[in-house]
Write an enzyme that holds these catalytic residues in place. Structure first.
Site, short mmCIF file in Angstrom:
data_model
loop_
_atom_site.label_atom_id
_atom_site.label_comp_id
_atom_site.label_asym_id
_atom_site.label_seq_id
_atom_site.Cartn_x
_atom_site.Cartn_y
_atom_site.Cartn_z
CG HIS A 30 40.26 36.21 31.25
ND1 HIS A 30 40.71 36.88 32.35
CD2 HIS A 30 41.36 35.77 30.59
CE1 HIS A 30 42.04 36.88 32.35
NE2 HIS A 30 42.46 36.21 31.29
CG ASP A 63 30.56 38.60 34.51
OD1 ASP A 63 31.58 38.44 33.82
OD2 ASP A 63 30.12 39.72 34.85
C1 GDG Z 1 36.19 39.63 31.62
C2 GDG Z 1 35.10 38.63 32.06
C3 GDG Z 1 36.22 38.47 34.29
C4 GDG Z 1 34.73 49.18 34.13
N1 GDG Z 1 34.35 50.42 33.79
C5 GDG Z 1 35.44 51.18 33.91
C6 GDG Z 1 36.50 50.37 34.32
N2 GDG Z 1 36.03 49.16 34.45
C7 GDG Z 1 36.84 48.03 34.94
C8 GDG Z 1 36.28 47.48 36.22
C9 GDG Z 1 36.86 46.07 36.22
C10 GDG Z 1 36.95 45.77 34.72
O1 GDG Z 1 36.84 46.99 34.02
C11 GDG Z 1 35.76 44.91 34.28
O2 GDG Z 1 36.00 43.60 34.70
P1 GDG Z 1 34.81 42.55 34.87
O3 GDG Z 1 35.41 41.36 35.51
O4 GDG Z 1 33.73 43.16 35.67
O5 GDG Z 1 34.23 42.27 33.41
P2 GDG Z 1 34.78 42.06 31.86
O6 GDG Z 1 35.30 43.31 31.29
O7 GDG Z 1 33.62 41.45 31.13
O8 GDG Z 1 35.97 40.99 32.01
C12 GDG Z 1 34.90 38.70 33.57
C13 GDG Z 1 37.31 39.37 33.73
O9 GDG Z 1 37.41 39.25 32.31
C14 GDG Z 1 38.68 39.05 34.34
O10 GDG Z 1 39.00 37.70 34.16
O11 GDG Z 1 36.04 38.74 35.66
O12 GDG Z 1 33.96 37.74 33.98
O13 GDG Z 1 33.87 38.88 31.37
O14 GDG Z 1 38.17 46.06 36.74
O15 GDG Z 1 36.70 48.28 37.29
N3 GDG Z 1 37.75 50.80 34.54
C15 GDG Z 1 37.99 52.12 34.35
N4 GDG Z 1 37.00 52.99 33.95
C16 GDG Z 1 35.71 52.56 33.72
O16 GDG Z 1 34.82 53.34 33.40
N5 GDG Z 1 39.23 52.59 34.56
#
Ligand code: GDG
Length: 463
Positions: free
Chosen positions: A158, A372
């Protein structure tokens, strides 16, 4: 269709509320539920206990079985905090200066993988297809193979896969890649990551790399006496589902409260786990530069950063938190008016529905990671917009999502002045251009949803 076995560090157990879970947990659960022969989800329970039971705790929900293991305090520290989060995470995000390598942590990482493999091997049927997720479990397939497991095993990373010379900073880099080669299929977020692994295999290992005719499709690698395929599978979101939620949330109580609180000011939104890879400090600095250089925005723009605390047990995360507290305070101290606060900084989480509504209100989605794997917030922000009057995505070139979001204003987060310019451009962009850019991004998101991602990976694994 064979049974599908998913392995991931955190398992979203039947009792957990999916409204708080990420889209990934929902998508994986759907993948398991959709299998004719059912599925098994195996991983860490999220709990640390003095003396973990050897056998996994089981639960089930419809056709899905769950099996989870606890960690001991020493494993939690060695495997999870010191190796996964303090070595692999910074290394794979190109932050060599933040790495804290200790052989004991590496040993703990390997031994937890051995222990998990031992328990998983006992649960496997001969025709199960196994799909392992993320950097916590890179050595799992090799550990399973040592136990005679011949099943098809795929791996999806990821986070980014680092360039050869960056990876080489890890003393155990060769063994880590050798273990990665025990999979049948390795999936990365982008083709850039695929290239990083193939370069490593060519130049460090002297392995063979065969690119498919025409350049499209999986690359074949032969190294460490194994043959495997490697390909890019950009992860995505439930595009239509998220768009519907956001449209529905547009009139929800919290969305209305947010909109009312802004008056006629534009909202810039950032949503990230509080993590140094997300470039939140650079983003704060850029906003400060914007207010300094473009006084016309003062009093007319509000920047809301939602950043739930993450990995508080790692010192770099605590330092980051202090830094951001200071930055937010300084910007507000310097520019706030009695009736306007430039920065709203919230160290708490919200439900997916609340976030969808907030994204929709925001004129700009500011996503500026220093590195990322993909970044799903960028995709969610786009899907949440009202197509008649959409906001603008300002996106770091170092997010995997930048390879797909051609309609975004692409920025280099290390160039804080350039970032401030990108922000200014987004804030002042005419409606017609906003619509065109949004349509370009939305077309990509409709053509590549989380279902495409999941099915694409599983089809490639089965092929
Ligand atoms: C890893 C990789 C890759 C955030 N704050 C809240 C919340 N979130 C949710 C977002 C989004 C998820 O969490 C975060 O996903 P990201 O992709 O932005 O980042 P990582 O957590 O670092 O994820 C990344 C991912 O895995 C998937 O393969 O894209 O590059 O680092 O969905 O909306 N959700 C809730 N409350 C929050 O306050 N419910």
């Amino acid at each position: 269709m064979a049974r599908l076995v998913i392995v991931s560090n955190r398992v979203s157990m039947p009792r957990e509320r999916l409204s708080r879970a990420g889209g990934l947990a929902v998508a994986l659960r759907e993948a398991l539920a959709g299998q004719k022969d059912g599925g098994l989800w195996f991983g860490w329970s999220g709990e640390t206990v003095a003396e973990p039971q050897p056998a996994p705790r089981r639960a089930s929900l419809g056709k899905i079985d769950f099996a989870v293991l606890d960690l001991s305090p020493a494993e939690h520290k060695g495997f999870y905090t010191d190796f996964a989060n303090s070595t692999l995470w910074p290394l794979f995000h190109y932050r060599l200066g933040l790495i804290d390598f200790h052989r004991a942590a590496w040993e703990s990482y390997l031994s937890v993988n051995e222990r998990f493999a031992e328990q998983l091997a006992a649960l496997l049927r001969h025709d199960d297809v196994v799909w392992v997720h993320d950097y916590h479990f890179i050595p799992l397939a090799a550990a399973l193979r040592r136990r005679g497991v011949k099943n098809r095993i795929g791996f999806f990373l990821h986070i980014p896969f680092p360039a050869h010379e960056v990876l080489a900073a890890l003393p155990a880099h060769r063994q880590l890649v050798a273990d990665l080669c025990a999979y049948d299929l390795v999936g990365f977020q982008t083709w850039n990551d695929v290239r990083a692994l193939t370069e490593y295999v060519l130049h460090e290992v002297g392995g063979r790399v065969e690119r498919p005719d025409g350049g499209i499709g999986a690359v074949r690698i032969a190294a460490f006496d194994r043959e495997l395929r490697v390909a890019g599978f950009p992860i995505s979101i439930d595009t239509e589902g998220f768009a519907r939620t956001a449209a529905h949330e547009a009139e929800a109580e919290d969305t209305v409260r947010l909109r009312d609180s802004l008056g006629n000011r534009s909202l810039v939104i950032g949503v990230d786990r509080l993590d140094y890879s997300k470039g939140i400090s650079k983003r704060f600095e850029a906003f400060q530069i914007l207010l300094g250089a473009r006084p016309e925005h003062r009093g007319h723009v509000t920047f809301m950063q939602i950043a739930p605390i993450s990995r508080g047990e790692v010192s770099q995360y605590r330092q980051l938190r202090n830094e951001l507290d200071g930055l937010a305070g300084r910007i507000n101290g310097r520019y706030a008016e009695f009736d306007w606060m430039p920065v709203r900084y919230l160290n708490r989480s919200f439900t997916r529905n609340q976030l969808a509504g907030f994204y929709r209100v925001a004129r700009v989605g500011l996503v500026t990671p220093l590195r990322d794997g993909m970044n799903l917030v960028a995709k969610e922000y786009v899907a949440a917009q009202d197509g008649a009057d959409p906001g603008v995505l300002v996106l770091s070139r170092f997010a995997g999502a930048a390879a797909e979001m051609s309609g975004a204003v692409i920025v280099n987060p290390y160039d804080t002045e350039g970032l401030a310019e990108g922000l200014d451009r987004a804030l002042t962009m005419p409606l017609e251009e906003r619509r065109q850019r949004w349509q370009a991004n939305m077309a990509v998101l409709r053509g590549n949803t989380i279902t495409h991602w999941r099915e694409g990976f599983l089809a490639a694994l089965a092929a």
